[in-house]
Scaffold this motif. Structure first.
Motif, short mmCIF file in Angstrom:
data_model
loop_
_atom_site.label_atom_id
_atom_site.label_comp_id
_atom_site.label_asym_id
_atom_site.label_seq_id
_atom_site.Cartn_x
_atom_site.Cartn_y
_atom_site.Cartn_z
N VAL A 20 -6.09 -0.58 -8.91
CA VAL A 20 -7.15 -1.47 -8.08
C VAL A 20 -7.49 -2.74 -8.66
O VAL A 20 -7.67 -3.74 -8.15
CB VAL A 20 -8.25 -0.58 -7.41
CG1 VAL A 20 -9.08 -1.47 -6.79
CG2 VAL A 20 -7.60 0.53 -6.55
N ALA A 21 -8.08 -2.47 -10.17
CA ALA A 21 -8.46 -3.45 -10.99
C ALA A 21 -7.51 -4.55 -10.94
O ALA A 21 -7.81 -5.63 -10.95
CB ALA A 21 -8.92 -2.83 -12.37
N SER A 22 -6.38 -4.28 -11.40
CA SER A 22 -5.10 -5.17 -11.49
C SER A 22 -4.96 -6.09 -10.26
O SER A 22 -4.76 -7.37 -10.39
CB SER A 22 -4.02 -4.57 -12.07
OG SER A 22 -4.14 -4.01 -13.19
N THR A 164 -4.47 -6.62 1.09
CA THR A 164 -3.93 -6.50 -0.21
C THR A 164 -3.91 -4.92 -0.41
O THR A 164 -4.79 -4.06 -0.41
CB THR A 164 -4.72 -7.09 -1.34
OG1 THR A 164 -5.13 -8.36 -1.32
CG2 THR A 164 -4.03 -6.68 -2.70
N LYS A 165 -2.68 -4.31 -0.56
CA LYS A 165 -2.61 -2.89 -0.69
C LYS A 165 -1.95 -2.47 -2.13
O LYS A 165 -1.41 -3.45 -2.90
CB LYS A 165 -1.19 -2.49 0.37
CG LYS A 165 -1.64 -3.08 1.70
CD LYS A 165 -2.44 -2.39 2.51
CE LYS A 165 -2.59 -2.70 4.00
NZ LYS A 165 -3.46 -2.17 4.68
N ILE A 166 -2.23 -1.25 -2.23
CA ILE A 166 -1.75 -0.41 -3.59
C ILE A 166 -0.36 0.16 -3.04
O ILE A 166 -0.17 0.44 -2.03
CB ILE A 166 -2.97 -0.01 -4.35
CG1 ILE A 166 -3.45 1.17 -3.47
CG2 ILE A 166 -3.79 -0.98 -4.75
CD1 ILE A 166 -4.54 2.02 -4.21
N ALA A 167 -0.01 0.92 -4.33
CA ALA A 167 1.21 1.36 -4.24
C ALA A 167 1.23 2.65 -3.08
O ALA A 167 2.26 2.89 -2.16
CB ALA A 167 1.74 1.94 -5.36
N SER A 171 -5.40 0.02 1.37
CA SER A 171 -6.05 -1.32 0.95
C SER A 171 -7.11 -1.16 0.10
O SER A 171 -7.33 -0.40 -0.51
CB SER A 171 -6.64 -2.20 2.25
OG SER A 171 -8.03 -1.10 2.53
N LEU A 172 -7.26 -2.50 -0.83
CA LEU A 172 -8.28 -2.44 -1.76
C LEU A 172 -9.66 -2.13 -1.18
O LEU A 172 -10.41 -1.33 -1.89
CB LEU A 172 -8.62 -3.66 -2.39
CG LEU A 172 -7.33 -4.56 -3.24
CD1 LEU A 172 -7.93 -5.75 -3.70
CD2 LEU A 172 -6.83 -3.38 -4.32
N ALA A 173 -10.00 -2.32 0.13
CA ALA A 173 -11.38 -1.64 0.68
C ALA A 173 -11.38 -0.17 0.78
O ALA A 173 -12.21 0.43 0.28
CB ALA A 173 -11.34 -2.31 1.79
#
Length: 288
Positions: A20-22, A164-167, A171-173
């Protein structure tokens, strides 16, 4: 030399899951804070009187009167390598708005009152003079401001936090719903708190970068106003078309008070910005 992003990156990796940070840091942009004690070049002035052509009309809000002059930004003096928006290489941006509090009036410009605030552009090389204020506005105390590069990132309901999605597909939210900072800040407000800590405490006068919203994302507000309905399915697409031009904070040094110690934001569509159509910028106020 410390990068403008370093402090934000360190805080994000301390408090957020690594992925998430990246992802969030990857969305960050530099903003140019207009600071009275900045170490960079003088880039303009908050308050005082505008320097503009003699034949340029002082902007008015029909039925209410002349607008108050808030700030001037010298485009040529801005550190362009840290400028996240396509401003002209030279010339001056002048920001005006109607200050109902200072006028002891109940009138305050809202998003729908497009003539209650205005941005004028004075091209370089045009003869200019310092203009006295017309009847009505009382000039604010003048404060020279200098460039300070700060890290900014999407926060508080910004559309990029949803897109914006992670793996794992979140979403980041969604990914920060269970994150809690020591001060009790949690959920998507975590992004706002980390961004504020990275910028450092101080007045948030700024050009470019992401807005520092007092409430929700200003891009969502403008999109809802343009479309006429916050529930319009095109809102995300419309919000993505707008970027922060500038924000002017409440500031005791210049006697500027926006609502309950809030902030004024000027946003503009990217295509209008690239074409120099500053008259199409829209202003909104947020406060606690």
């Amino acid at each position: 030399m410390t990068s403008w992003r370093d402090r934000l990156s360190a805080l994000a990796h301390e408090w957020l899951p690594a992925e998430v940070a990246s992802a969030w840091i990857g969305l960050s942009r530099p903003g140019i804070r207009l600071a009275p004690d900045g170490e960079g070049p003088r880039v303009g002035r908050i308050g005082g009187l505008p320097v503009m052509p003699e034949d340029m009309a002082w902007p008015e809000w029909p039925g209410r009167g002349p607008l108050d002059f808030l700030a001037a930004v010298d485009c040529a003096a801005l550190p362009r390598e840290f400028l996240s928006i396509p401003l002209p290489e030279a010339g001056t941006l002048l920001f005006f708005s109607f200050d109902g509090f200072r006028r002891e009036s109940d009138d305050e410009p809202l998003l729908e009152d497009v003539e209650g605030s205005r941005v004028l552009f004075v091209p370089a090389g045009v003869p200019v003079v310092e203009r006295a204020a017309p009847e009505g506005p009382v000039p604010y105390p003048a404060l020279d401001v200098f460039a300070e590069v700060v890290a900014t990132a999407p926060e508080r309901e910004h559309i990029l936090l949803e897109q914006t999605k992670i793996a794992n597909g979140e979403s980041l939210a969604e990914a920060v719903e269970t994150v809690l900072l020591p001060d009790g800040c949690g959920g998507t407000d975590v992004f706002g708190e980390l961004a504020a800590q990275a910028r450092g405490r101080g007045r948030e006068h700024q050009v470019g970068g992401f807005a520092a919203p007092v409430q929700g994302a200003v891009e969502n507000e403008i999109a809802a106003e343009v479309l006429g309905d916050y529930r319009d399915p095109r809102r995300a697409e419309e919000a993505a078309r707008w970027v922060l031009l500038a924000q002017i904070d409440t500031d005791d040094k210049t006697d500027m008070i926006w609502g309950d110690a809030g902030m004024l934001y000027w946003v503009i569509r990217t295509d209008d910005l690239e074409a120099g159509r500053f008259d199409r910028a829209r202003c909104t106020l947020q406060c606690g």
